[in-house]
Design a protein around this motif. Structure first.
Motif, PDB file in Angstrom:
ATOM      1  N   ARG A   1       0.899  -1.594  -0.103  1.00  0.00           N
ATOM      2  CA  ARG A   1      -0.288   0.336  -0.352  1.00  0.00           C
ATOM      3  C   ARG A   1       1.101   1.316  -0.323  1.00  0.00           C
ATOM      4  O   ARG A   1       2.012   1.029   0.907  1.00  0.00           O
ATOM      5  CB  ARG A   1      -1.125   0.321   1.232  1.00  0.00           C
ATOM      6  CG  ARG A   1      -2.165   1.480   0.905  1.00  0.00           C
ATOM      7  CD  ARG A   1      -3.033   1.231   2.357  1.00  0.00           C
ATOM      8  NE  ARG A   1      -4.268   2.014   2.667  1.00  0.00           N
ATOM      9  CZ  ARG A   1      -4.825   1.424   2.386  1.00  0.00           C
ATOM     10  NH1 ARG A   1      -4.881  -0.127   1.352  1.00  0.00           N
ATOM     11  NH2 ARG A   1      -6.716   2.198   2.374  1.00  0.00           N
TER      12      ARG A   1
ATOM     13  N   GLN B   1       1.254   5.662  -0.596  1.00  0.00           N
ATOM     14  CA  GLN B   1       0.480   7.010  -0.851  1.00  0.00           C
ATOM     15  C   GLN B   1       0.649   8.157  -1.188  1.00  0.00           C
ATOM     16  O   GLN B   1       2.074   8.286  -1.472  1.00  0.00           O
ATOM     17  CB  GLN B   1       0.759   7.513   0.461  1.00  0.00           C
ATOM     18  CG  GLN B   1       0.865   6.389   2.247  1.00  0.00           C
ATOM     19  CD  GLN B   1       0.596   8.002   3.661  1.00  0.00           C
ATOM     20  OE1 GLN B   1       1.668   8.507   3.464  1.00  0.00           O
ATOM     21  NE2 GLN B   1      -0.661   7.850   4.278  1.00  0.00           N
TER      22      GLN B   1
ATOM     23  N   SER C   1      -6.932   4.283  -6.038  1.00  0.00           N
ATOM     24  CA  SER C   1      -7.473   4.586  -4.558  1.00  0.00           C
ATOM     25  C   SER C   1      -8.231   2.753  -4.868  1.00  0.00           C
ATOM     26  O   SER C   1      -8.403   1.910  -3.960  1.00  0.00           O
ATOM     27  CB  SER C   1      -8.921   5.455  -4.574  1.00  0.00           C
ATOM     28  OG  SER C   1      -9.712   5.564  -3.241  1.00  0.00           O
TER      29      SER C   1
ATOM     30  N   HIS D   1      -4.692   2.276  -2.732  1.00  0.00           N
ATOM     31  CA  HIS D   1      -3.363   2.647  -1.916  1.00  0.00           C
ATOM     32  C   HIS D   1      -4.189   4.032  -1.773  1.00  0.00           C
ATOM     33  O   HIS D   1      -5.459   4.232  -1.837  1.00  0.00           O
ATOM     34  CB  HIS D   1      -2.531   3.249  -3.871  1.00  0.00           C
ATOM     35  CG  HIS D   1      -1.567   2.216  -3.855  1.00  0.00           C
ATOM     36  ND1 HIS D   1      -0.808   1.159  -3.286  1.00  0.00           N
ATOM     37  CD2 HIS D   1      -2.067   1.500  -4.783  1.00  0.00           C
ATOM     38  CE1 HIS D   1      -0.610   0.468  -3.966  1.00  0.00           C
ATOM     39  NE2 HIS D   1      -1.582   0.705  -5.281  1.00  0.00           N
ATOM     40  N   ASP D   2      -3.902   5.136  -0.677  1.00  0.00           N
ATOM     41  CA  ASP D   2      -4.253   6.359  -0.246  1.00  0.00           C
ATOM     42  C   ASP D   2      -3.981   7.305  -0.902  1.00  0.00           C
ATOM     43  O   ASP D   2      -2.829   7.634  -1.410  1.00  0.00           O
ATOM     44  CB  ASP D   2      -3.137   6.633   0.974  1.00  0.00           C
ATOM     45  CG  ASP D   2      -3.575   5.021   2.516  1.00  0.00           C
ATOM     46  OD1 ASP D   2      -4.283   4.398   2.149  1.00  0.00           O
ATOM     47  OD2 ASP D   2      -2.577   5.017   3.424  1.00  0.00           O
TER      48      ASP D   2
ATOM     49  N   LEU E   1      -4.956  11.323  -1.753  1.00  0.00           N
ATOM     50  CA  LEU E   1      -5.095  12.646  -1.402  1.00  0.00           C
ATOM     51  C   LEU E   1      -5.165  13.353  -2.332  1.00  0.00           C
ATOM     52  O   LEU E   1      -4.283  13.498  -3.269  1.00  0.00           O
ATOM     53  CB  LEU E   1      -4.377  13.201  -0.186  1.00  0.00           C
ATOM     54  CG  LEU E   1      -4.182  14.788   0.106  1.00  0.00           C
ATOM     55  CD1 LEU E   1      -5.481  15.293   0.517  1.00  0.00           C
ATOM     56  CD2 LEU E   1      -3.011  15.403   0.070  1.00  0.00           C
TER      57      LEU E   1
ATOM     58  N   VAL F   1     -11.830   8.881  -2.814  1.00  0.00           N
ATOM     59  CA  VAL F   1     -10.370   8.444  -2.476  1.00  0.00           C
ATOM     60  C   VAL F   1     -10.479   8.699  -1.220  1.00  0.00           C
ATOM     61  O   VAL F   1     -11.511   9.115  -0.491  1.00  0.00           O
ATOM     62  CB  VAL F   1      -9.728   9.749  -2.937  1.00  0.00           C
ATOM     63  CG1 VAL F   1      -9.700   9.538  -4.496  1.00  0.00           C
ATOM     64  CG2 VAL F   1     -10.508  11.511  -2.814  1.00  0.00           C
ATOM     65  N   THR F   2      -9.933   8.308  -0.251  1.00  0.00           N
ATOM     66  CA  THR F   2      -8.748   8.202   0.856  1.00  0.00           C
ATOM     67  C   THR F   2      -9.058   9.951   1.593  1.00  0.00           C
ATOM     68  O   THR F   2     -10.226   9.753   2.588  1.00  0.00           O
ATOM     69  CB  THR F   2      -7.936   8.372   1.383  1.00  0.00           C
ATOM     70  OG1 THR F   2      -7.354   7.046   0.690  1.00  0.00           O
ATOM     71  CG2 THR F   2      -7.778   7.808   3.216  1.00  0.00           C
ATOM     72  N   HIS F   3      -8.669  10.572   1.088  1.00  0.00           N
ATOM     73  CA  HIS F   3      -9.083  12.419   1.263  1.00  0.00           C
ATOM     74  C   HIS F   3      -9.018  13.047   0.255  1.00  0.00           C
ATOM     75  O   HIS F   3      -8.006  13.178  -1.068  1.00  0.00           O
ATOM     76  CB  HIS F   3      -7.963  12.812   2.060  1.00  0.00           C
ATOM     77  CG  HIS F   3      -7.690  12.511   3.278  1.00  0.00           C
ATOM     78  ND1 HIS F   3      -8.961  12.584   4.482  1.00  0.00           N
ATOM     79  CD2 HIS F   3      -6.663  11.240   3.924  1.00  0.00           C
ATOM     80  CE1 HIS F   3      -8.278  11.600   5.594  1.00  0.00           C
ATOM     81  NE2 HIS F   3      -7.039  10.726   4.987  1.00  0.00           N
TER      82      HIS F   3
ATOM     83  N   PHE G   1       4.147  11.775   1.314  1.00  0.00           N
ATOM     84  CA  PHE G   1       4.226  11.010   0.649  1.00  0.00           C
ATOM     85  C   PHE G   1       4.724  10.462  -0.540  1.00  0.00           C
ATOM     86  O   PHE G   1       5.855  10.804  -0.525  1.00  0.00           O
ATOM     87  CB  PHE G   1       3.099  11.981  -0.166  1.00  0.00           C
ATOM     88  CG  PHE G   1       1.204  11.548   0.292  1.00  0.00           C
ATOM     89  CD1 PHE G   1       0.329  10.895  -0.304  1.00  0.00           C
ATOM     90  CD2 PHE G   1       1.366  12.654   1.586  1.00  0.00           C
ATOM     91  CE1 PHE G   1      -0.708  11.459   0.818  1.00  0.00           C
ATOM     92  CE2 PHE G   1       0.070  13.065   2.025  1.00  0.00           C
ATOM     93  CZ  PHE G   1      -0.923  12.149   1.953  1.00  0.00           C
TER      94      PHE G   1
END
Length: 215
Positions: free
Chosen positions: A2, A4, A22, A26-27, A29, A45-47, A67
């Motif tokens: 995983r 970022q 995503s 994966h994370d 932003l 998405v994560t954020h 990241f």
């Protein structure tokens, strides 16, 4: 593993990259100045943050330097594209940046972009190859002359071995893998490997060799 990612610029290209990363687990932003663009992707998405990535303090506050990879997908504002790429590189991040032209790409390379991509140009090249040879499914450009191609096996290849076909001698290509039915893949197939109906060949070769292959 995983990872970022931060994706800056949520137009069609940036949104597609962010959502795909995503979806792959994966994370991500996602950042854009436009509130509507952020709202379109915030649930995928994560954020997702509405912010001006041209401000270094904003990038630092968002923890961007932590990241693994940053994707600068801004295409309509070259000044912002270059400035953000430069700031990200100064933070020590791996940066993939979208370029609008060769000249723009050279500037990005000069300031340290790890990878410069040309989405519109690459799509045009892919379309051209598909128009020339309708059995081409995909390809990866390795250099101006050589690429990795993925094609449907010609009917004339079916029920023959790679040894019998001798593709390197007759067409100037080397088969790296054969994709079989039910997602089976034969990597580095030998001369005794038999081509079956609906097989997909993954090979490396000169671009001109593609025009020699039978459909």
């Amino acid at each position: 593993m995983r990872k970022q990612f931060v994706v800056i610029g949520l137009g069609r290209f940036g949104r597609s990259v962010a959502q795909t990363l995503s979806d792959l687990g994966h994370d991500v932003l996602a950042i854009d100045r436009n509130e509507h663009a952020v709202q379109l992707i915030m649930h995928n998405v994560t954020h997702a943050v509405q912010a001006d990535a041209r401000e270094e303090e904003t990038l630092r506050a968002l923890g961007v330097r932590n990241f693994d990879v940053a994707v600068v997908a801004i295409g309509d504002d070259l000044e912002a594209n270059i400035l953000i790429t430069l700031m990200l590189k100064e933070m020590g991040i791996i940066v993939v940046t979208k370029a609008q032209s060769t000249q723009h790409g050279k500037v990005l390379e000069r300031i340290g972009a790890d990878k410069v991509i040309y989405p519109e140009r690459d799509m045009g090249i892919r379309l051209a190859h598909n128009l020339i040879a309708t059995n081409v499914l995909d390809f990866i450009e390795l250099s101006p002359d050589y690429s990795i191609f993925e094609t449907k096996a010609s009917a004339s290849f079916v029920n023959k071995t790679l040894g019998e076909l001798d593709l390197r001698k007759n067409y100037g290509i080397t088969v790296m893998a054969i994709k079989k039915k039910e997602d089976q893949i034969v990597v580095a197939p030998g001369a005794k490997a038999v081509i079956e109906d609906k097989d997909i060949l993954v090979f490396v070769g000169n671009k001109k060799s593609l025009t020699k292959l039978p459909n």
